[in-house]
Each structure stands twice: as structure tokens, then as C-alpha cells.
Design a protein around this motif. Sequence first.
Motif, PDB file in Angstrom:
ATOM      1  N   VAL A 108       0.897  -1.155   0.000  1.00  0.00           N
ATOM      2  CA  VAL A 108       0.000   0.000   0.000  1.00  0.00           C
ATOM      3  C   VAL A 108       0.936   1.205   0.000  1.00  0.00           C
ATOM      4  CG1 VAL A 108      -1.811   1.241   1.222  1.00  0.00           C
ATOM      5  CG2 VAL A 108      -1.764  -1.256   1.257  1.00  0.00           C
ATOM      6  N   SER A 117       0.839   4.395  -0.022  1.00  0.00           N
ATOM      7  CA  SER A 117       0.774   5.552   0.871  1.00  0.00           C
ATOM      8  C   SER A 117       0.825   5.171   2.346  1.00  0.00           C
ATOM      9  CB  SER A 117      -0.447   6.431   0.576  1.00  0.00           C
ATOM     10  OG  SER A 117      -1.268   5.898  -0.385  1.00  0.00           O
ATOM     11  N   PHE A 118       0.978   3.899   2.652  1.00  0.00           N
ATOM     12  CA  PHE A 118       1.246   3.511   4.044  1.00  0.00           C
ATOM     13  C   PHE A 118       2.744   3.601   4.298  1.00  0.00           C
ATOM     14  CE2 PHE A 118      -2.433   0.403   5.270  1.00  0.00           C
ATOM     15  CZ  PHE A 118      -3.276   1.474   5.391  1.00  0.00           C
ATOM     16  N   SER A 136       3.649  -0.134   8.530  1.00  0.00           N
ATOM     17  CA  SER A 136       2.333  -0.684   8.192  1.00  0.00           C
ATOM     18  C   SER A 136       2.440  -1.704   7.075  1.00  0.00           C
ATOM     19  CB  SER A 136       1.385   0.439   7.766  1.00  0.00           C
ATOM     20  OG  SER A 136       1.158   1.328   8.820  1.00  0.00           O
TER      21      SER A 136
END
Lengths: 506, 357
Positions: free
Chosen positions: A346, A348-349, A353
Motif C-alpha cells: 500500500v 501511501s502507508f 504498516s
Amino acid sequence: MEPVLEVVDLKKWFPGVKANDGVNLTVHAGEVHAILGENGAGKSTLMKVIYGLLEPTSGEIRLFGQPVHFRSPRDAILAGIGMVHQHFMLIPALTVAENVVLGDEPGGVRFDRREAVRRVRELSERYGLAIDPNAKVGDLTVGLQQRVEILKAFYRKARVLILDEPTALLTPQETRELFNIIRALKAEGVPVLFISHKLDEVLEISDRVTVMRAGKTVETLETKGATPQMLANLMVGREVVLRVEKPPMEAGPPVLEVRNLRVRSADRHERVKGVTLTVRRGEILGIAGIDGNGQFELADAIAGLLRAEAGQIVLDGRDITHLSPAERTQLGIAYVPQDRQLDGLVLSFDLASNIILRDFRRPPFSRRGILNRRAAESYAKRLIEAFDVRPPDFRRKASELSGGNQQKVILAREVSRDPLILLAAQPTRGLDVGAIEGVHRQLVRLRNEGKAVLLISLELDEILSLSDRIAVMHDGEIVGVVDRAEATREQLGLMMTGRRAKEGTA
Amino acid sequence: MKALQSILLPVAASLVAIAIGAILVAALGYNPVSVYGSLISGAFGSLGNLGNTLTASLPLIIIGLGIALSFQSGLFNIGADGQYWIGATAAVWVGYHFTSLPGWLHMLLCLAAGMVAGALWAGVIPGLTKAFVGAHEVITTMMMSYIAILFARYLIEGGPMQEKGYIPQSPLIASNTQFPYFTQGFARSQLSPISMLIAALAVLVAWFLLYKTTLGFSLRSVGLNPRAAKYAGIRVKLYIIIALALSGLFAGLAGAVQMLGVDHQLLDGFSSNYGYTAIVVALLARNNPLAVVISGLFFGALTTGGQNMQIVSNVPASLTNVLTGLIIFFVGCERIIPQVIGWYRRRRSARAQTPAS
């Protein structure tokens, strides 16, 4: 020979990053000049500066001896710089001729299509770029689309051609053809700047090569006298192991058994048509094949992302055909998906994360639905250190990392889960020498620890250098399985086009 | 640096909108200073006005939280207005039934009814159709919003919830379910400490849920990259339904709080538009639950201040709608601002270079 393009002590600094920090480069008329460097060495930044997309912090660019200051790509094009980007900028719904002349169409108010076709045909004959001007671009193969891009550059009267990672998306045959084109251009006297991180290509096509590392040009040398080892060391800045050592090993009992598996892809086409194969402990099973023959759907189906239409998947004696992806992960399937940005991360994590992405529901990363950020951070810190992810900061977003480091994050996450089997789909796609070495080491290490590895790759060299056994896939079926020791490149090449091996069983 | 920018840009967008609004006001022949003065004094000028501003902000904040949550999950819930009204209707219905219950339990029951109604309204039809047949939630939540409002209107215009008589309104909810108002300070407004407490709790819950729980982690993963979420073993369809239901839950809660705290009955005229304004509230807050408080207050102030502006300086209150529109525009194209700055810098550096070369 007079210099065509000179770059003198060019610097481009971004806040906190010196993307280019002293680049010196001279391209002569009629030479193929390669720029070789790892991802993140500053090649792309340099290209953007030359093409007018970025303004240099300091330094000078000279074209035919004259200093130039480009404010936009338009200025660069007018001055005679032609650039073919890694990702094409074409309109699929238009024809070849329309795409080539777009923005500079012949005719007055009315578009003179016939003239456009004529000019494009003339150009394609002159530079030996065979193509049908009336074909729709969307119907063309990637290799042909690239030709359209090259034609576009020459239509705009390019006097220097810059190719940015031109082989990244090409098949081996298309790469051959591209090299023939480059040789023809060289014969015409057109200088070509060839940007790449692939050693063998640079050695094959270029006359001289400039190596970049950490934003600086390290050295320019004649290709004739260069060896792969030399260039690799210059690129990475240390001794690099080009071929991973692999001790012989006795394969153990089967870990994964796939029986008569049939899978439809997301667009409802049957892509896997009755595949049967076995992967055992302590072996790397390579799946070779040309792109689009069902390899990646097979991997998705084993990981549980695509449903099995028919057949059976057995992991360590247990039927997992109907289990969810999460349950399969839990049982010990690790998966490095083909598209790391689309499936694996992901973006934008932050890294912490992303590192717990597969395990955030379990302790210590969460208890009763409440996340434990501290546990995630300390785990991420450990993995980032162990796998040498750069920059070593778990608060960075995944999107801020280079491709090689993104892949390290995925590998770290998957390998550290102590899996029974690792599915690795194109694990080194788009990576540079140093990063590839690291990925290969990890795969071999897993195998040596007695884990099973299913390696899917479009690069035959990678399959040959890592696998213990090689299965060849064609049109959704396994054409044959051969031992690495008995496999030859020619035989595999034939099998990839669908011809059965004489012996060999799955 | 980036965090600072994400705060500064919406603020800058709002300021630019206000400045352009001032030019508009001046062009219409009014004095912008006195017009904005009346807007500000109308919103914050006295404790009573401040109370009205807070009262107007609370539904915007609570709905805005739900919308922010759906946006973070990659879903565009634009039917919050209907979820709000269905929640309000359920709360009122429970409010004038079960009158034998003790007041606090009855209140909780009303709030729960509102939340459940809102959650089902968004979760069942839009949620299931989105998850299983891919029906776009913009269409379905919108349609469900019309249905909710028309249904509520039917209920009080000749339907089973109409109070005896000819006026289209529902009976009043039991007096012990009505939130008490402040007896000092904000006494002139319809502000209740209970409403404020609920809104504050809602903010904390939304924030905690999004950033501190596995549920929020899953929702945000689905919102940012559904393919990676599936790869990670998250059941994407389930979380799409949960996201829409949660979003509706907050809107339904807002409806219940408004009924218990301010209106006390369903009245004809479903034109509050809280559900739409709350979209802008969430956008301006960049879907951050804590920032929703500030942007909700801002729009609450615009509403109450706008009314005062109309009375004092004769400017039509719809000017505040123009302002809202301008803010939406500038927030929407805030990417333009850094670009303009970059363009300006380039031009300046070009000018500095030209005489030298």
C-alpha cells in the motif's frame, strides 16, 4: 569526432537529496553511448534535466558546442533532442501516423491525413523502422509502439536520440530488433544515448559507457575493454557477486502439489488449463515461459487470489483449494507478487504498516482488534536492518522508496514469516545488479534452509541460474519439466513455444 | 513540512475564497468590512451566537466524521443527507413510543435507533450492491437519500407518524428524552451539553477506529489499494459494506442527536442539507477526524453568521452559499496553489537570469 551533447559538472539538488551531484558526459556523433547505473543513481533525473523537465541547480549542458537552457521539453525538442521514455506517451485510439504527427500536424486548418501518412512512411523507410502508418497504436505490440515513439522523435527532427530504459518492457526478440534499429541509426550517424541498468545489453550495444553512482558519473570507458564484473563493481561501488553460489542439495518431500488446476483470470479467460506440478522441500522450481501463458494466474491461484475452477491444491498434505488467502498465508504460503506496487504494497502507508500488512490481525501487532503500533515499529526496524532497506526509516511511505528497496520490503515481510513455500513472481523485475544479487541470495538461502521456492520469471537467465528443476508453461499448460543439469537454453526456448520435451515428467 | 502543508493549504484555500467573496460583496455595492463584520459577530459575537454556531456545527461534525471514514475507505458516500433523516425519523419514532422507560435509557434507545437506521440505510442496499455487483455507491447512496427524505415526508404528511391535526409534523418526543439545555452562558441557544459530549465522543471514536484498530487498518488498506488489501488477506467486500454502514451510522447518529437536542419532532421541510455540507466539511478536513471538528465549526459559523449578515447588512444570506462554493472550488484545486507558486518562482529566476546571460 566532435561532441554532440556535453554535460559539464551538472548538479540537481532537491531538498535533502542530491539527485545529481557532478555529472560529466560527452556524447560524440555516430556513437552509441550508454549510461549505466543502479536504480536511484540519478539516471532519470539527468534525463529530465537534459529534456527540460527539471532545471539544473548548477552546471551546464552544451548541444553542438552551444550552451543551452531548456525551460520545457518543447525547447529541448526544438533544439533537436529526441527522447523515448520508458513509459510511452501514445494515444492508443489513434493510428501510427496520427500519433507521430500529433502536435505538429501537416495541413492548414484541416488535417492532411494523406500527407501525414506519406511523411511517416518516408521516415520509417529512411531509418529502417518498418511499421504500417495506418495501424491503430492500441493494436500494436510493445516493441512496435516503441518504434512509433522513435519515429515521433525523428519527425520532430531529433539530432540526438535518448532511450530511457528501452528494453524494460520488451521480449528478447523485440530487444534484438531494437538493437538492429540502434545499429542502423548509428550507421546513419545519429548519436544514441542508451540508459540502462542491464549489463549485458550495455556491453552488446554501446561503444562507450558512462557509469553513474549516487548522483555522480564515476567513469567513462570504452565498451570493448570492459567486462561485466568491472562494470558491476563500478555501478555498485564494491565487489559484486554476479552468480549466486548454490550448493547441491537433495530435495525433500513434496510441500506443494497442484493437480489438474484450472483457473480463469479476472477478465474471465481461462488462463491455466489443467496444470499439475509438485514443489519439494529444499528445491527451487522455476517456471519458464513467455509472458501471458498463465504463469502469473497460476501463482495467484496458489496464493488464493484467483479461484480454482477445477483441480486441487495441496499444501503439506492438506487440501487448501477452497481456503481464503488469509488462511493460506497462515498455513505457510508466502507470496512476492508480480506487480509490487499494485499488489504487494500500500504505497501511501509507511513501511511499518506495510511490513505488518499480512499479519496485522495477529499478536503482537494487534490484540482484540486494537493495533499495537510499538510492536509493528520494532518488528519493522528489525527487518529493515536485516534486509538493508534504504532509507532505514520505518516512517517513510512505501512510495518514497526505490523499486529495489520496495522489493526488499516485500521480501523481508514474506520471508520473515517463516513460510513453507515462497511463491516469487518476477522478483527482480526492474531491479539493478546489486538488488538482484540480494534477492537471489534470499531465494537460495530459503532453499538451503529446506524451504520450497516456486520461482516464476520471464528471464530465462534467472530461471537457469537459480532453479533446481524447470517447468515450462505454454498456453496454460505445463509443456514439460526438466532438471536444471540437463536443461539447455535452446531446448527450453523451443518448449516455451509449445513443443513438448522428449522426456521429462511433471 | 508535509504535515504543515496539509494544514496550511485548506486554510489558504478558505482565505482566498473569503477574499474573493469580499471583492464580490464590494462589487455588489456593500462594504465588505461591515458585511464580514456582521458575519463574524453573528457567528461569535455573543455567547448566544456562539451557542448557535456550535449547535449548527454539531450535525456537520458528526456526519462529516462518517463521510471522512467512507472517503478513507475509498467510497464516496454522498447520500448522508438521507441517512441523517432516516436516523432522525427512527429516533423520533422511538422517542414518542416506550414512554414508560426511564429517561436515560430512553435517550440511549433513541440514539441507538438512529444509528442502526442510518447504518442499515447505507449498508444494506448501497453496501451489498457495491460489494457484490459493483453498483456505484455515488448513484445508490444518492437514490437512497431521496427515498429516505420522501419516506420521512410521507410519514408525517398523512402517514402513520403524523400528529393528530392538519399540520404535517410528528408528535413531540417524550420530554424526558429531550436533551437539557445550558441554564447559564449558552442559555439563549439550543445547545445541549449532552449533544456536545456525544459529538466529542464521536470524534474520538472515529479517530481511534481509523488509526488504532485493525478495523481501521483494513478500511484504509481497502481505500488506498484494494488489490493489495486482498493480497494481504483482507475480505475487501466485507469491508466495503462495513465502511458504508459505519458512514451511515454516523449520519444516523447526527439525525438522532439533532432530534433529541434541537427539533424534538419531525417537521415538514427537509432542507437542512447537513448531509451535503458535511461532504465539504470532510473534504476541507482532508478526511482527518480531528480536523473535521475545525472545518465543521467553520461551516457552522458560516451558517449562523450568514443569517445575521442578512439581517444587519441586507446582503442576501445566499452569499454564504457562494462562499461555500468558492471554498469547495479552492480546496478542490489546491494542487494549483503550489503550481502557481512554482511557476512564479521560475519566472522570477528566469528574469534574474536573463540580464546576466
